[in-house]
Design a protein around this motif. Structure first.
Motif, mmCIF file in Angstrom:
data_model
loop_
_atom_site.group_PDB
_atom_site.id
_atom_site.type_symbol
_atom_site.label_atom_id
_atom_site.label_comp_id
_atom_site.label_asym_id
_atom_site.label_seq_id
_atom_site.Cartn_x
_atom_site.Cartn_y
_atom_site.Cartn_z
ATOM 1 N N VAL A 1 52.315 23.326 42.154
ATOM 2 C CA VAL A 1 50.920 23.463 42.540
ATOM 3 C C VAL A 1 50.574 24.895 42.932
ATOM 4 N N HIS A 2 51.582 25.697 43.240
ATOM 5 C CA HIS A 2 51.367 27.119 43.491
ATOM 6 C C HIS A 2 52.282 27.918 42.566
ATOM 7 N N GLU A 3 51.680 28.627 41.644
ATOM 8 C CA GLU A 3 52.402 29.474 40.699
ATOM 9 C C GLU A 3 51.647 30.794 40.561
ATOM 10 N N ALA A 4 52.248 31.734 39.841
ATOM 11 C CA ALA A 4 51.546 32.958 39.474
ATOM 12 C C ALA A 4 50.447 32.602 38.466
ATOM 13 N N PRO A 5 49.342 33.385 38.461
ATOM 14 C CA PRO A 5 49.056 34.555 39.287
ATOM 15 C C PRO A 5 48.418 34.175 40.624
ATOM 16 N N THR A 6 48.266 35.159 41.484
ATOM 17 C CA THR A 6 47.569 34.977 42.754
ATOM 18 C C THR A 6 46.238 35.709 42.711
ATOM 19 N N LEU A 7 45.171 35.020 43.090
ATOM 20 C CA LEU A 7 43.861 35.673 43.223
ATOM 21 C C LEU A 7 43.693 36.052 44.688
ATOM 22 N N SER A 8 43.951 37.291 45.002
ATOM 23 C CA SER A 8 43.814 37.750 46.379
ATOM 24 C C SER A 8 43.472 39.233 46.376
ATOM 25 N N GLY A 9 43.104 39.727 47.535
ATOM 26 C CA GLY A 9 42.765 41.129 47.653
ATOM 27 C C GLY A 9 43.941 42.058 47.479
ATOM 28 N N LYS A 10 45.153 41.508 47.461
ATOM 29 C CA LYS A 10 46.354 42.330 47.325
ATOM 30 C C LYS A 10 46.942 42.303 45.917
ATOM 31 N N SER A 11 46.360 41.516 45.030
ATOM 32 C CA SER A 11 46.940 41.349 43.698
ATOM 33 C C SER A 11 46.206 42.209 42.667
ATOM 34 N N ALA B 1 32.394 34.211 41.742
ATOM 35 C CA ALA B 1 33.768 34.583 41.420
ATOM 36 C C ALA B 1 34.191 34.020 40.071
ATOM 37 N N ILE B 2 33.852 32.762 39.808
ATOM 38 C CA ILE B 2 34.181 32.170 38.516
ATOM 39 C C ILE B 2 33.508 32.957 37.393
ATOM 40 N N ASP B 3 32.259 33.326 37.604
ATOM 41 C CA ASP B 3 31.520 34.058 36.579
ATOM 42 C C ASP B 3 32.118 35.434 36.305
ATOM 43 N N ALA B 4 32.858 35.979 37.268
ATOM 44 C CA ALA B 4 33.472 37.304 37.110
ATOM 45 C C ALA B 4 34.784 37.260 36.336
ATOM 46 N N ILE B 5 35.315 36.073 36.110
ATOM 47 C CA ILE B 5 36.622 35.946 35.463
ATOM 48 C C ILE B 5 36.515 36.293 33.977
ATOM 49 N N LYS B 6 37.430 37.152 33.546
ATOM 50 C CA LYS B 6 37.537 37.492 32.125
ATOM 51 C C LYS B 6 38.891 38.155 31.900
ATOM 52 N N PRO B 7 39.370 38.174 30.665
ATOM 53 C CA PRO B 7 40.665 38.809 30.405
ATOM 54 C C PRO B 7 40.625 40.294 30.760
ATOM 55 N N GLY B 8 41.705 40.775 31.361
ATOM 56 C CA GLY B 8 41.819 42.188 31.658
ATOM 57 C C GLY B 8 41.325 42.609 33.018
ATOM 58 N N ILE B 9 40.636 41.722 33.739
ATOM 59 C CA ILE B 9 40.135 42.084 35.064
ATOM 60 C C ILE B 9 41.244 41.890 36.094
ATOM 61 N N PRO B 10 41.411 42.820 37.026
ATOM 62 C CA PRO B 10 42.424 42.625 38.073
ATOM 63 C C PRO B 10 42.056 41.457 38.985
ATOM 64 N N ALA B 11 43.063 40.729 39.426
ATOM 65 C CA ALA B 11 42.832 39.549 40.260
ATOM 66 C C ALA B 11 42.087 39.904 41.541
ATOM 67 N N ASP B 12 42.378 41.075 42.115
ATOM 68 C CA ASP B 12 41.723 41.419 43.386
ATOM 69 C C ASP B 12 40.222 41.615 43.230
ATOM 70 N N GLN B 13 39.765 41.959 42.033
ATOM 71 C CA GLN B 13 38.327 42.118 41.823
ATOM 72 C C GLN B 13 37.606 40.774 41.878
ATOM 73 N N VAL B 14 38.242 39.738 41.360
ATOM 74 C CA VAL B 14 37.641 38.402 41.425
ATOM 75 C C VAL B 14 37.577 37.946 42.878
ATOM 76 N N ASP B 15 38.657 38.148 43.612
ATOM 77 C CA ASP B 15 38.660 37.827 45.033
ATOM 78 C C ASP B 15 37.549 38.594 45.753
ATOM 79 N N GLY B 16 37.390 39.861 45.403
ATOM 80 C CA GLY B 16 36.385 40.693 46.063
ATOM 81 C C GLY B 16 34.969 40.225 45.844
#
Length: 364
Positions: free
Chosen positions: A302-312, A260-275
């Protein structure tokens, strides 16, 4: 005209929002947002922002502190109820329209404002413009978060050197916070979780008087607050020889986190990282035991935007800092969670945390 400081610029950016620009001012009532726009760390206070000036309404306990921390603000020291003081200020400066943020205003406070401040019309707004600003960290904010991380990591490594069976979860949690404070933290950034054995099967377990025992996993979820900014980390430690079933759980969780960390990059939707993480855990037949989102932003809270989840569907943007924390929790057997803090950069990501997490490194 030159911008005096970062707080002045933030206020300008806020009033550039289409829903806020027509208003005479906005009222802030929660400490994190007050700090973000004024640098004031006190409590029981309001901040009234206008395009031309900032007024901090506080009481005598915070008078000197407010003047030291927020010299660019006008300090109003109240002697009576804060809403009555606000009403006088609104009348004095003839502010006909003031915005309130729905996420920080209570129904009772809104009623008091409407009743007491009769010459001002209050408009309830979404705090999304503030959330959008706060989720992109400045260089100074990054320095503060790195300091909070360094303190938390050093305290945790010191604690592990003395970790042994027989102590209660509460004792261990208290010692971890003490060590963080001794290293310069203001406090823990949230209530520390130390969960051993069956408790480790609860993602947000309540730390208890249960004793740490050998042959059981221990989840540590902790962070330090330093210079008003948070860190947030989780490591799972095993006392004694790790049995095959748990080594499998741990290895799958770590594989999911790294991917998941390796998938992180600008422009990717948060739900894709969760996936990415969820797919690996599903493939290993642990999918039903991963029962929360992958991560979240943090900073002043300790909890702020953005959210990494399947719904984001939010797109990741350079300057965001997020946690990446997959977990597997099996009732009766315990659980594993591995959490690191990650900065989204112009070209990809940078992992800010550095605690050991290979299976052989978490066996004590």
């Amino acid at each position: 005209m030159a911008v005096k400081n970062i707080h002045t610029q933030r206020i300008r950016n806020l009033f550039a929002d289409a829903n806020i620009a027509p208003l005479s001012g906005v009222l802030l009532t929660t400490q994190p947002n007050i700090f973000y726009f004024t640098n004031f760390t006190g409590h029981d206070s309001f901040a009234l922002l206008t395009p031309e000036k900032t007024l901090l309404i506080t009481d005598g306990r915070y008078d000197l502190q407010a003047r030291e921390e927020s010299p660019q603000s006008r300090i109003v020291v109240r002697t009576g109820p804060i809403v009555d003081c606000l009403a006088g200020i609104l009348d004095k400066f003839a502010l006909p329209s003031v915005g309130l943020f729905a996420e920080e205003i209570t129904l009772s406070l809104k009623k008091r404002l409407d009743t007491t401040c009769k010459k001002t019309k209050f408009k309830t707004l979404s705090a999304k413009p503030i959330h959008d600003m706060r989720q992109i960290k400045t260089a100074e904010e990054l320095v503060r978060i790195k300091k909070a991380l360094a303190i938390a990591e050093a305290a945790f490594l010191d604690l592990l050197d003395d970790l042994e069976p027989g102590r209660t979860e509460n004792e261990v949690a208290a010692e971890l916070e003490y060590r963080m404070r001794a290293l310069g933290a203001e406090k823990a950034s949230f209530e520390i979780i130390v969960a051993c054995g069956p408790n480790a099967a609860k993602p947000h377990a309540r730390t208890s008087q249960q004793k740490i025992t050998a042959g059981k996993p221990i989840i540590f979820d902790f962070g330090a607050l330093a210079d008003s900014y948070c860190s947030d980390l989780t490591r799972t430690v095993y006392l004694g020889k790790m049995p095959p079933y748990f080594k499998t759980m741990y290895s799958v969780c770590l594989e999911a986190q790294l991917a998941a960390i390796d998938a992180i990059k600008p422009g990717i939707p948060a739900d894709q990282v969760d996936g990415v993480a969820r797919k690996i855990i599903d493939r290993a037949k642990f999918g039903r035991y991963f029962n929360h989102g992958l991560g979240h932003g943090f900073g002043l809270e300790v909890h702020e935007a953005p959210t990494l989840s399947g719904k984001s569907k939010q797109l990741l943007t350079p300057g965001m800092i997020v946690t990446v924390e997959p977990g597997i929790y099996i009732p009766g057997k315990g659980g594993v969670r591995i959490e690191d803090d990650v900065l989204i950069t112009d070209t990809g990501f940078k992992v800010l945390s550095s605690l050991p997490k290979a299976p052989e490194q978490v066996i004590r």
